[in-house]
Design a protein around this motif. Structure first.
Motif, PDB file in Angstrom:
ATOM      1  N   GLY A 407       0.822  -1.206   0.000  1.00 51.35           N
ATOM      2  CA  GLY A 407       0.000   0.000   0.000  1.00 51.35           C
ATOM      3  C   GLY A 407       0.855   1.254   0.000  1.00 51.35           C
ATOM      4  O   GLY A 407       0.653   2.165  -0.810  1.00 51.35           O
ATOM      5  N   VAL A 408       1.832   1.299   0.900  1.00 50.92           N
ATOM      6  CA  VAL A 408       2.671   2.491   1.006  1.00 50.92           C
ATOM      7  C   VAL A 408       3.523   2.669  -0.250  1.00 50.92           C
ATOM      8  O   VAL A 408       3.557   3.750  -0.850  1.00 50.92           O
ATOM      9  CB  VAL A 408       3.577   2.406   2.259  1.00 50.92           C
ATOM     10  N   MET A 411       1.423   3.745  -3.185  1.00 49.72           N
ATOM     11  CA  MET A 411       1.050   5.151  -3.146  1.00 49.72           C
ATOM     12  C   MET A 411       2.231   6.036  -3.522  1.00 49.72           C
ATOM     13  O   MET A 411       2.082   6.996  -4.281  1.00 49.72           O
ATOM     14  CB  MET A 411       0.548   5.511  -1.753  1.00 49.72           C
ATOM     15  N   SER A 481      -0.714  -2.809  -6.572  1.00 51.93           N
ATOM     16  CA  SER A 481      -0.855  -1.562  -5.833  1.00 51.93           C
ATOM     17  C   SER A 481      -0.221  -0.393  -6.574  1.00 51.93           C
ATOM     18  O   SER A 481      -0.690   0.735  -6.443  1.00 51.93           O
ATOM     19  CB  SER A 481      -0.306  -1.685  -4.412  1.00 51.93           C
ATOM     20  N   GLY A 485      -2.212   2.743  -7.444  1.00 53.31           N
ATOM     21  CA  GLY A 485      -1.689   4.013  -6.946  1.00 53.31           C
ATOM     22  C   GLY A 485      -1.513   5.015  -8.076  1.00 53.31           C
ATOM     23  O   GLY A 485      -1.881   6.179  -7.948  1.00 53.31           O
ATOM     24  N   PHE A 516      -2.762  12.519   1.070  1.00 53.59           N
ATOM     25  CA  PHE A 516      -3.264  11.323   1.739  1.00 53.59           C
ATOM     26  C   PHE A 516      -4.779  11.338   1.955  1.00 53.59           C
ATOM     27  O   PHE A 516      -5.447  10.367   1.654  1.00 53.59           O
ATOM     28  CB  PHE A 516      -2.516  11.047   3.047  1.00 53.59           C
ATOM     29  N   GLN A 519      -6.433  10.289  -0.995  1.00 52.10           N
ATOM     30  CA  GLN A 519      -6.119   8.938  -1.439  1.00 52.10           C
ATOM     31  C   GLN A 519      -6.615   7.881  -0.478  1.00 52.10           C
ATOM     32  O   GLN A 519      -6.477   6.698  -0.736  1.00 52.10           O
ATOM     33  CB  GLN A 519      -4.587   8.798  -1.524  1.00 52.10           C
ATOM     34  N   LYS A 520      -7.157   8.342   0.656  1.00 45.58           N
ATOM     35  CA  LYS A 520      -7.436   7.417   1.745  1.00 45.58           C
ATOM     36  C   LYS A 520      -8.211   6.181   1.286  1.00 45.58           C
ATOM     37  O   LYS A 520      -7.806   5.062   1.547  1.00 45.58           O
ATOM     38  CB  LYS A 520      -8.209   8.149   2.844  1.00 45.58           C
ATOM     39  N   PHE A 523      -6.292   3.954  -0.940  1.00 44.50           N
ATOM     40  CA  PHE A 523      -5.191   3.337  -0.197  1.00 44.50           C
ATOM     41  C   PHE A 523      -5.691   2.118   0.572  1.00 44.50           C
ATOM     42  O   PHE A 523      -5.148   1.035   0.462  1.00 44.50           O
ATOM     43  CB  PHE A 523      -4.574   4.346   0.763  1.00 44.50           C
TER      44      PHE A 523
END
Lengths: 600, 369
Positions: A407-408, A411, A481, A485, A516, A519-520, A523
């Motif tokens: 996820g991180v 993004m 992802s 993303g 963020f 994108q929450k 995400f």
């Protein structure tokens, strides 16, 4: 350029996204490209356990014997060409079958007046959510014949008929069960392509006097053709790297495909040849990726140009409506509830093969370790078996961490690619993060084995740690992802961040209060797919697990090998339940649509 | 309030030169519009002033502060340049309310809560959006979003306001209203405004100065009316004005010791253009549609043509007239009851014809040399 000017230029360009992209590209190069180099090298040297097979050499010597033995020797047939043929036959036939099932189902759901569409769409994704070899375990449980000893399958128990080997094991069931696992791919890709066709395109054809059949053939079919081809390539490449199914169903009749050959080579202490097989698989995967982007790239684009989508008339199935509905329902039940039910029941029978009520038991779930009850395994039921519980815990840990890392990273990659749009850096990052997508899973696992089995410079050997499993899974699922993303970030215009820059907000402030929050939702929904994938992964991790880092999926191999199917099946039931529950919960909580992510 | 100076600014994207050696002084308190077709470098120029793009070479000064210099390595980040930028898409943050959007910059500066409250309501009142503060951007109309975007910039009390095609997303009627609002805002705040647009009418109606850019090169910097009447070259003459100027290919001739042009069936003389060395060269005659007088009857100096089509536009009529092989547009303010293919006679109003030499420059008819 004077030093002052140069420094100024460096300072201006050292923006967070340039630094990030450099770091991420370096990381990806290390985990994607370096393993390839290591593997190539491994195919040219003598390994410690190989020095007796290759007389007169010492470990570390250069040798061509792996290449000779694999491609030209008298054993090349068994060691390479036959498994290669099997792989091609398996992947091609199961892809065609999966595509046919998925395509027909997609057409029925999108274009006809079939009732219960929503239910059908939901159910049709379930086989893909389950671990890929669930179906093959269910097949064995149902159609086992006495060849592999032990009990007979449910079918023989009920009918008394002994099934022939070709039906119980080998290519036929492998193709069927894989097709059943992968058809949701085709269903989702083709139905979204069908939905995206501008109805005006069809209406114009009809206004020009084309009948429905002609319109279907000349307009609709060519428009969804790229999606169909893409589905085929995708499914094919998945089949290439899959391990569980050919292992369970091919093993009893000594049918090898490349993935099981790779595993056998490693287990049989032939790492040089194993890496050679892995390289061949990676080469095939790359070829597919190349075909997918080059051959289809240009054509793909017009499917996505969706028009108003307006309401279009549905094809009436007429008299066939109810028979078709029943057929579809029966099929879907057969590929979802039936295999799951069979596994669940099997896990509840004390003596396998005896399905009478008196034989029902919870022994394999909660029973104590015993050498006198049932299969006399000396293993406790799975819910009180420390080894299995640890494996389950490991699976959860790996799943969660993988999801978080993916996820991180996804993004951040999305952010840098979107910000640096149009530069060579951005496309390098985009392509690099997509590369693991079509690497056959088991070959990718072996690449990680090669890379991390010994310390390399500052990078420690990660073999035997959960970190290695997380890393492998995270990189392998990164394409999901990073694609998500990138597409999510592309929708956020750069001006939204620039407006904050103008207001004097620092990079951290911009990320935390603008990027963020926007994108929450994507995400969090992006965490689902990597989590599920990691929970049910076998092919990728089978070479990387050690006794201390067993996962729920890999531990089933141990029981399957010994014929202790009730344990395997009970664990499988737990995995399937976890995965389904996660999917269901995240759908309820966040409206996450898994269907969106899978096509990649 | 500050003067903006660009010195030899060049910006390259790869091999493409977006802005080519641009030197420009935007005067303090002016409303300067950067005008040009898409891809002319106007938005890039604005973004370089804002600090979002960095020039490949050159210097930028705002007031007495050098905010960018490629040679000295100077670079002041956007947030410290004390200017505000209104984006073409407004760039309102969809997850924040109008209040949060407007006050974001103040909260970045860590101002006191009641200060933020006060300044925000004050600015919101000026822009008449004080009743919308709790809404989200998606709940606003285009015009309201526009006001929020401007308010977000105004709360920061910037020296300079930069506006990047702020009206292009509004419908024609609203655009007219907003033009006058922004113009009024300029006179009320007295701040320097740099405005980017490709709409020449917007540039003419709002600005104190217009800088025309083409292919990254500054063509002319002049007050709107000068630009309209004395375009320095054919590109500007063609780009500014609607309907477009009539351009007719022709040749320079001598007429009683000065230069004249013969183009199509037309002739125009420039009594103060005495550089006879030009005679014989190709040139282009330019006449704006409203500078042509149309007559249904033969007139002594009139050139004869026929009506090609008549386009009524409410307050005026656009008549397309065919003369020889050329089609000219003529603006008429009275209904002459013209019909297609009817013969008409046209005359160019005195001193309104423009002549462009074969390099596209306006013929010098000032009589200076």
């Amino acid at each position: 350029m004077n030093p002052q000017a140069f420094l100024g230029r460096v300072r201006r360009n050292a923006t967070p996204h340039t630094i990030l992209s450099v770091v991420i590209i370096a990381f990806l190069l290390y985990v994607v490209v370096v393993p390839l180099a290591v593997m190539i090298k491994e195919t040219f040297i003598v390994h410690p356990m190989e020095r007796f097979q290759i007389p007169g050499t010492l470990p570390g010597d250069a040798t061509l014997s792996h290449w000779k033995k694999t491609f030209t020797g008298s054993s090349a047939g068994a060691f390479f060409f036959k498994p290669l043929m099997n792989t091609l036959i398996m992947s091609i036939s199961m892809s065609i079958l999966a595509m046919l099932i998925g395509g027909i189902l997609a057409w029925l759901v999108v274009r006809t007046d079939l009732p219960g569409k929503k239910f059908i769409s939901n159910l049709a994704i379930v086989p893909y959510i389950m671990p890929s070899w669930t179906m093959s375990l269910a097949w064995i449980t149902l159609f086992k014949n006495p060849r592999i000893g032990g009990s007979v399958g449910l079918f023989q128990y009920l009918t008394g008929i002994t099934l022939p080997d070709w039906f119980s094991y080998g290519m036929f069931p492998i193709v069927i069960t894989l097709a059943v696992h992968y058809f949701p791919f085709g269903f989702m890709l083709i139905s979204s392509a069908l939905e995206n066709i501008d109805s005006q395109l069809e209406e114009s054809a009809e206004l020009l006097g084309a009948g429905r059949r002609l319109t279907l053939r000349r307009i609709v079919f060519p428009l969804v053709m790229p999606a169909i081809l893409s589905t085929f390539l995708l499914t094919f490449s998945r089949g290439l790297g899959t391990f569980g199914t050919p292992s369970f169903l091919g093993g009893p009749v000594r049918l090898y495909v490349l993935s099981t050959l790779l595993h056998a080579n490693l287990v049989g202490q032939r790492p040089g040849m194993a890496y050679l097989v892995a390289l061949v698989m990676i080469l095939m995967g790359s070829l597919i990726l190349y075909m997918d982007t080059k051959l289809l790239g240009a054509r793909k684009s017009y499917v996505t140009i969706s028009g108003k989508g307006g309401k279009r008339g549905l094809v009436s199935l007429g008299k066939a409506k109810w028979p078709v509905t029943v057929l579809v329902m029966v099929f879907l039940v057969c590929v979802t509830f039936v295999p799951f039910g069979v596994l669940a029941i099997e896990s509840l029978t004390l003596i396998p093969g005896d399905y009478s009520l008196s034989n029902l038991t919870l022994h394999y779930w909660i029973g104590p370790a015993s050498t006198s009850i049932g299969l006399r395994t000396g293993e406790a039921g799975i819910l009180r078996n420390t080894e299995i519980l640890r494996a389950l815990g490991n699976s959860l840990k790996v799943g969660l961490l993988t999801a978080l890392v993916c996820g991180v990273l996804g993004m951040l990659i999305g952010y840098t690619v979107a910000r640096m749009r149009g530069t060579r850096f951005a496309s390098a990052l985009d392509q690099l993060s997509f590369m693991p997508y079509l690497m056959p899973s088991i070959a990718f696992g072996s690449a990680f084995l090669a890379l991390f089995s010994v310390p390399r410079g500052p990078v420690p050997s990660l073999y035997g740690t959960l970190a290695l499993l997380v890393l492998a899974c995270a990189v392998k699922y990164l394409p999901y992802s990073s694609r998500a993303g990138i597409s999510a970030m592309m929708q956020i215009g750069p001006e939204l961040e620039e407006a904050a820059t103008m207001a004097g907000a620092s990079w951290f402030k911009r990320i935390s209060s603008i990027i963020f929050p926007l994108q929450k939702s994507s995400f969090f929904s992006g965490l689902l797919l990597p989590f599920i994938s990691a929970m049910r992964e076998l092919s990728l991790v089978v070479l990387l697990v050690t006794p201390g880092t067993q996962l729920a999926t890999s531990i089933t191999l141990k029981f399957t090998d010994r014929g202790w199917y009730p344990y395997t099946n009970a664990v499988m039931v737990l995995i399937v339940l976890t995965v389904l529950a996660t999917t269901w919960i995240s759908r309820k909580l966040m409206g996450t649509d898994l269907a969106k992510g899978i096509g990649g | 309030m500050a003067e903006i100076v660009l010195k030899n600014v060049t910006k390259k994207f790869g091999s493409v030169t977006a802005v080519d050696n641009l030197s420009l002084v935007i005067e303090e308190g002016s409303f300067t519009t950067l005008l040009g077709p898409s891809g002319c470098g106007k938005t890039t120029t604005l973004r370089m002033i804002a600090g979002l793009d960095h020039p490949t070479s050159g210097e930028i000064w705002i007031g007495d502060k050098c905010v960018f210099s490629s040679d000295k390595g100077h670079y002041v980040p956007p947030g410290k340049r004390n200017l505000g930028l209104v984006f073409q898409s407004y760039a309102l943050w969809p997850h924040m309310t109008v209040f949060e959007n407007i006050s974001f910059g103040l909260s970045v500066q860590k101002r006191r809560a009641d200060d933020i409250q006060e300044i925000t309501s004050e600015v919101a009142a000026i822009l008449r959006i004080d009743d919308l503060l709790d809404r989200y951007p998606s709940e606003l109309s285009g015009g309201q979003q526009q006001r929020v975007a401007i308010a977000r910039v105004l709360v920061m009390k910037p020296q300079v306001m930069l506006l990047d095609e702020p009206l292009s997303n509004l419908d024609a009627k609203l655009r007219m209203d907003m033009r006058s609002e922004i113009k009024r805002l300029h006179s009320e705040t007295g701040s320097t405004i740099v405005y980017v647009t490709h709409d020449q009418l917007e540039a003419l109606t709002m600005s104190t100065d217009v800088a025309v850019l083409h292919n990254g090169i500054l063509q002319q910097l002049a007050p709107p009316m000068d630009l309209y009447h004395c375009p320095k070259n054919m590109f500007i003459a063609d780009f500014v004005g609607n309907p477009r100027i009539n351009l007719i290919q022709g040749r320079l001739v001598e007429e009683q010791g000065h230069v004249a042009i013969e183009a199509g069936g037309l002739r125009a003389s420039f009594p103060r253009a005495r550089d006879l060395s030009l005679v014989g060269r190709d040139a282009t005659l330019g006449v704006r549609p409203e500078d042509i007088v149309l007559s249904a009857n033969p007139t002594p100096e009139g050139f004869e043509g026929t009506v090609y089509s008549v386009l009524p536009a409410g307050s005026e009529w656009y008549v397309r007239v065919k003369i020889g092989d050329d089609l000219l547009t003529v603006t008429e303010y009275d209904d002459m009851g013209l019909v297609n293919d009817q013969p008409v006679w046209i005359r160019i109003q005195p001193n309104r014809a423009k002549c462009f030499t074969n390099n596209g420059e306006l013929l010098d008819d000032t009589g200076r040399n």
